[in-house]
Design a protein around this motif. Structure first.
Motif, PDB file in Angstrom:
ATOM      1  N   SER A 272       9.938  13.689   9.766  1.00 43.17           N
ATOM      2  CA  SER A 272       9.050  13.372  10.881  1.00 43.17           C
ATOM      3  C   SER A 272       8.975  11.869  11.080  1.00 43.17           C
ATOM      4  CB  SER A 272       7.646  13.940  10.631  1.00 43.17           C
ATOM      5  OG  SER A 272       7.062  13.363   9.477  1.00 43.17           O
ATOM      6  N   ARG A 273       8.567  11.501  12.276  1.00 37.64           N
ATOM      7  CA  ARG A 273       8.324  10.096  12.597  1.00 37.64           C
ATOM      8  C   ARG A 273       7.283  10.043  13.714  1.00 37.64           C
ATOM      9  NH1 ARG A 273      14.186   8.959  15.544  1.00 37.64           N
ATOM     10  NH2 ARG A 273      13.707   9.995  17.521  1.00 37.64           N
ATOM     11  N   LEU A 274       6.579   8.954  13.806  1.00 36.25           N
ATOM     12  CA  LEU A 274       5.606   8.726  14.869  1.00 36.25           C
ATOM     13  C   LEU A 274       6.229   7.793  15.901  1.00 36.25           C
ATOM     14  CD1 LEU A 274       2.521   8.239  12.568  1.00 36.25           C
ATOM     15  CD2 LEU A 274       2.770  10.082  14.243  1.00 36.25           C
ATOM     16  N   VAL A 275       6.132   8.170  17.166  1.00 28.66           N
ATOM     17  CA  VAL A 275       6.786   7.423  18.243  1.00 28.66           C
ATOM     18  C   VAL A 275       5.733   6.980  19.253  1.00 28.66           C
ATOM     19  CG1 VAL A 275       8.467   7.553  20.111  1.00 28.66           C
ATOM     20  CG2 VAL A 275       8.953   8.672  17.924  1.00 28.66           C
ATOM     21  N   ARG A 276       5.799   5.715  19.622  1.00 33.14           N
ATOM     22  CA  ARG A 276       4.919   5.169  20.658  1.00 33.14           C
ATOM     23  C   ARG A 276       5.789   4.447  21.693  1.00 33.14           C
ATOM     24  NH1 ARG A 276      -0.477   3.428  20.102  1.00 33.14           N
ATOM     25  NH2 ARG A 276      -0.220   3.168  17.846  1.00 33.14           N
ATOM     26  N   ILE A 282       6.813   3.902  12.623  1.00 36.81           N
ATOM     27  CA  ILE A 282       6.631   3.901  11.172  1.00 36.81           C
ATOM     28  C   ILE A 282       7.540   2.912  10.453  1.00 36.81           C
ATOM     29  CG2 ILE A 282       5.942   6.328  11.234  1.00 36.81           C
ATOM     30  CD1 ILE A 282       8.627   7.008   9.883  1.00 36.81           C
ATOM     31  N   VAL A 283       8.333   2.154  11.191  1.00 33.88           N
ATOM     32  CA  VAL A 283       9.297   1.272  10.550  1.00 33.88           C
ATOM     33  C   VAL A 283       9.137  -0.150  11.076  1.00 33.88           C
ATOM     34  CG1 VAL A 283      11.130   1.721  12.246  1.00 33.88           C
ATOM     35  CG2 VAL A 283      11.740   1.010   9.933  1.00 33.88           C
ATOM     36  N   GLY A 284       9.307  -1.118  10.166  1.00 29.30           N
ATOM     37  CA  GLY A 284       9.285  -2.523  10.523  1.00 29.30           C
ATOM     38  C   GLY A 284      10.544  -3.212  10.047  1.00 29.30           C
ATOM     39  N   ASP A 286      11.119  -4.706   7.323  1.00 34.11           N
ATOM     40  CA  ASP A 286      11.389  -4.518   5.899  1.00 34.11           C
ATOM     41  C   ASP A 286      11.358  -3.044   5.484  1.00 34.11           C
ATOM     42  OD1 ASP A 286      11.575  -7.306   5.519  1.00 34.11           O
ATOM     43  OD2 ASP A 286       9.382  -7.441   5.383  1.00 34.11           O
ATOM     44  N   GLY A 287      11.555  -2.156   6.441  1.00 32.55           N
ATOM     45  CA  GLY A 287      11.533  -0.728   6.115  1.00 32.55           C
ATOM     46  C   GLY A 287      10.234  -0.084   6.550  1.00 32.55           C
ATOM     47  N   LEU A 288       9.759   0.858   5.753  1.00 30.99           N
ATOM     48  CA  LEU A 288       8.551   1.599   6.102  1.00 30.99           C
ATOM     49  C   LEU A 288       7.355   0.651   6.204  1.00 30.99           C
ATOM     50  CD1 LEU A 288       8.106   4.718   6.490  1.00 30.99           C
ATOM     51  CD2 LEU A 288       7.012   4.675   4.241  1.00 30.99           C
ATOM     52  N   ASN A 289       6.629   0.702   7.322  1.00 35.09           N
ATOM     53  CA  ASN A 289       5.487  -0.180   7.528  1.00 35.09           C
ATOM     54  C   ASN A 289       4.187   0.519   7.141  1.00 35.09           C
ATOM     55  OD1 ASN A 289       4.907   1.551   9.649  1.00 35.09           O
ATOM     56  ND2 ASN A 289       5.630   0.150  11.236  1.00 35.09           N
ATOM     57  N   ASP A 290       3.060  -0.115   7.428  1.00 32.11           N
ATOM     58  CA  ASP A 290       1.773   0.469   7.039  1.00 32.11           C
ATOM     59  C   ASP A 290       1.493   1.782   7.754  1.00 32.11           C
ATOM     60  OD1 ASP A 290       1.296  -1.553   5.272  1.00 32.11           O
ATOM     61  OD2 ASP A 290      -0.248  -2.572   6.467  1.00 32.11           O
ATOM     62  N   THR A 291       1.910   1.902   9.016  1.00 31.01           N
ATOM     63  CA  THR A 291       1.733   3.181   9.717  1.00 31.01           C
ATOM     64  C   THR A 291       2.520   4.281   9.013  1.00 31.01           C
ATOM     65  OG1 THR A 291       1.380   2.086  11.848  1.00 31.01           O
ATOM     66  CG2 THR A 291       2.056   4.384  11.908  1.00 31.01           C
ATOM     67  N   GLY A 292       3.722   3.951   8.573  1.00 38.62           N
ATOM     68  CA  GLY A 292       4.523   4.913   7.829  1.00 38.62           C
ATOM     69  C   GLY A 292       3.878   5.299   6.508  1.00 38.62           C
ATOM     70  N   ARG A 293       3.316   4.332   5.820  1.00 41.05           N
ATOM     71  CA  ARG A 293       2.657   4.622   4.544  1.00 41.05           C
ATOM     72  C   ARG A 293       1.403   5.467   4.756  1.00 41.05           C
ATOM     73  NH1 ARG A 293       4.533  -0.662   3.971  1.00 41.05           N
ATOM     74  NH2 ARG A 293       6.102  -0.892   2.322  1.00 41.05           N
ATOM     75  N   ARG A 294       0.706   5.239   5.843  1.00 40.11           N
ATOM     76  CA  ARG A 294      -0.452   6.082   6.153  1.00 40.11           C
ATOM     77  C   ARG A 294      -0.017   7.513   6.442  1.00 40.11           C
ATOM     78  NH1 ARG A 294      -5.176   3.358   6.992  1.00 40.11           N
ATOM     79  NH2 ARG A 294      -5.041   1.093   7.243  1.00 40.11           N
ATOM     80  N   LEU A 295       1.124   7.665   7.112  1.00 46.66           N
ATOM     81  CA  LEU A 295       1.659   9.007   7.351  1.00 46.66           C
ATOM     82  C   LEU A 295       1.987   9.695   6.031  1.00 46.66           C
ATOM     83  CD1 LEU A 295       2.714  11.154   9.377  1.00 46.66           C
ATOM     84  CD2 LEU A 295       4.924   9.961   9.303  1.00 46.66           C
ATOM     85  N   VAL A 296       2.636   8.979   5.130  1.00 48.96           N
ATOM     86  CA  VAL A 296       2.936   9.515   3.798  1.00 48.96           C
ATOM     87  C   VAL A 296       1.657   9.937   3.096  1.00 48.96           C
ATOM     88  CG1 VAL A 296       3.769   8.915   1.495  1.00 48.96           C
ATOM     89  CG2 VAL A 296       5.099   8.249   3.501  1.00 48.96           C
ATOM     90  N   ALA A 297       0.634   9.075   3.128  1.00 47.75           N
ATOM     91  CA  ALA A 297      -0.627   9.383   2.453  1.00 47.75           C
ATOM     92  C   ALA A 297      -1.272  10.635   3.029  1.00 47.75           C
ATOM     93  CB  ALA A 297      -1.580   8.193   2.580  1.00 47.75           C
TER      94      ALA A 297
END
Length: 492
Positions: A272-276, A282-284, A286-297
């Motif tokens: 999955s991924r979040l798209v805006r 979810i990516v910046g 340097d890789g997975l960003n804070d939005t991505g980490r929140r999704l993981v959490a």
């Protein structure tokens, strides 16, 4: 917008417009010009399987009526717990889902349908309405769309072959003649792409199992990211096509979580991924960003309850206990194939041009960039027994939780598997009963904003607890274990 010359759908090619813009009148024209003689209205029942209502094409007037108005069906025969004295419900076709049926005796136009009650309101407990509500609630709260796709594993079962016999646990991306079932895989790919299902690839999987009177050869098909409502429909269609093609070849296909006393079971991993605004959120750099980490959490925090939708039978929990790559600990990692949540390797824009140039010396062709960055987060909890619409709806609920919870980033850091042993983390449920208890404890989360109706949650809980009651203890009893596996052979 012009239609791509490689567009595989005969309906889209004929009409010259995207599937999302199709109307009832368009489909009447397609039926006429493609020589189709039947319309099949299809929907997902309470058991997660595809159902069919067939209409002969007798006149343009009747055809348009069926394509626009749909039909009434008996909801009490489709969904458990529906009162028989008020069970009539409507099924209304979704025109964008139309495809030419590759099977059957008569050339047919098929469409997926949505359920509505007697007052014309979306039927609360219909699978497609649950995942739609979950997706809409997420977008309304965050401004982002959850896109998803599945990695669907299955076994083809046949008599052992004398020529180029399969080798146990040696099936990963094997080629013919050592791979068995490649013709099935290729036909499945062809049918699904023509039906409008977006696919990535198909290949042989690790699980080759040899028994005295049969061989079981594992395969995987991976789809492409689409909004979660479409992703759920695509998985149901994929299972249907796999079974149809396998049967045409005289083979049995099974998505069961566990298929034998030896070898791997069938997982259903969901990326999955979040798209805006068309961009991957979810990516910046340097890789997975804070939005991505929140999704993981969010996924990790909700994981035990999600098993109620993704692991619905007793053999699901045998697979957790026995599988080499089956998740158990509630943790995550990057590129780690044993964690519950995995952040897979994505195409890195910095290294990709160098790889392409090295593989193709002298080429100056630019490297194409995808419209949306391909980075995803992979939830590895599900298996072939999953009720896919409810699982993806549950993932949308979990995503909302992760994005809204102030402690999500700290939770993601604490549950990172990089510097810990699996025993340091909380574990997934070990039975249907434990899964039911986990959902019971979290039911308010899923029922919030009317996403999951309370009656539907009650039905899921009842199903899990009944399965637990009938499963018994099969530890140390190979015969009882085999009987349990066979009982849940055709789940999903």
């Amino acid at each position: 917008m012009p239609i791509d010359a490689l567009e595989p759908s005969p309906i889209v090619r004929l009409l010259g417009k995207p599937a999302a813009e199709l109307t009832g009148a368009d489909l009447v024209r397609a039926v006429e010009e493609l020589g189709l003689r039947q319309v099949n209205l299809r929907y997902v029942g309470g058991d997660g399987r595809l159902k069919t209502l067939a209409f002969p094409v007798s006149s343009r007037e009747h055809l348009l009526e069926v394509l626009v108005r749909g039909e009434r069906v008996d909801g009490s025969s489709v969904f458990e717990g529906t009162d028989t004295d008020a069970s009539d419900v409507y099924v209304v076709p979704r025109h964008r889902t139309a495809f030419v049926n590759p099977f059957g005796e008569r050339p047919s136009l098929d469409l997926l349908c949505s359920f509505y009650d007697e007052s014309g309101q979306p039927l609360p407990y219909a699978r497609e309405q649950v995942v739609r509500r979950a997706a809409e609630a997420l977008t309304r709260e965050t401004g982002m769309t959850l896109e998803a796709f599945g990695e669907l594993e299955y076994y083809l079962v046949d008599e052992p072959e004398r020529i180029y016999p399969v080798e146990e646990e040696r099936g990963y991306q094997e080629s013919t003649p050592f791979s068995k079932g490649q013709r099935v895989r290729e036909q499945v790919l062809g049918h699904l792409t023509a039906m409008g299902v977006r696919l990535k690839y198909a290949h042989g999987e690790v699980g080759n199992i040899l028994e005295e009177d049969r061989q079981l050869v594992q395969h995987e098909i991976e789809l492409q990211p689409v909004p979660v409502e479409q992703a759920a429909d695509a998985l149901v269609l994929t299972k249907w096509v796999v079974r149809e093609v396998a049967a045409a070849h005289g083979l049995e296909a099974t998505f069961a979580p566990l298929v034998s006393g030896e070898g791997a079971g069938n997982g259903l991993h969901v990326h999955s991924r979040l798209v805006r605004d068309g961009a991957n959120a979810i990516v910046g750099e340097d890789g997975l960003n804070d939005t991505g980490r929140r999704l993981v959490a969010g996924y990790l925090q909700t994981a035990r309850a999600l098993t109620a939708f993704g692991n619905t039978v007793p053999t699901s929990y045998l697979r957790f206990a026995e599988g080499d790559e089956s998740p158990g600990a509630i943790c995550w990692g990057e590129k780690d194939r044993t964690g519950l949540v995995r952040v897979p390797l994505a195409w890195n824009g910095d290294v990709l041009p160098g790889m392409v140039a090295h593989a193709n010396p002298g080429s100056t062709e630019p490297v194409p960039e995808p419209a949306t960055h391909p980075q995803t987060v992979e939830l590895r909890v599900g298996d072939g027994s999953a009720d896919v619409h409810l699982l993806l709806a549950g993932m949308a609920v979990a995503a909302r939780r992760g994005l809204a919870d102030e402690g999500s980033l700290e939770l993601a850091e604490r549950l990172d598997a990089a510097d810990h042993d699996e025993d340091d983390f909380e574990q997934l449920p070990t039975s249907c009963g434990e899964s039911a208890d986990a959902l019971e404890a979290e039911r308010e989360l899923f029922e919030a904003d009317g996403v999951f109706p309370a009656a539907l949650v009650d039905a899921v809980l009842a199903g899990l607890r009944e399965a637990e009651e009938h499963a018994g203890d099969v530890s140390g009893d190979d015969e009882a274990r085999d009987e349990l596996i066979r009982r849940y052979w055709h789940v999903g």
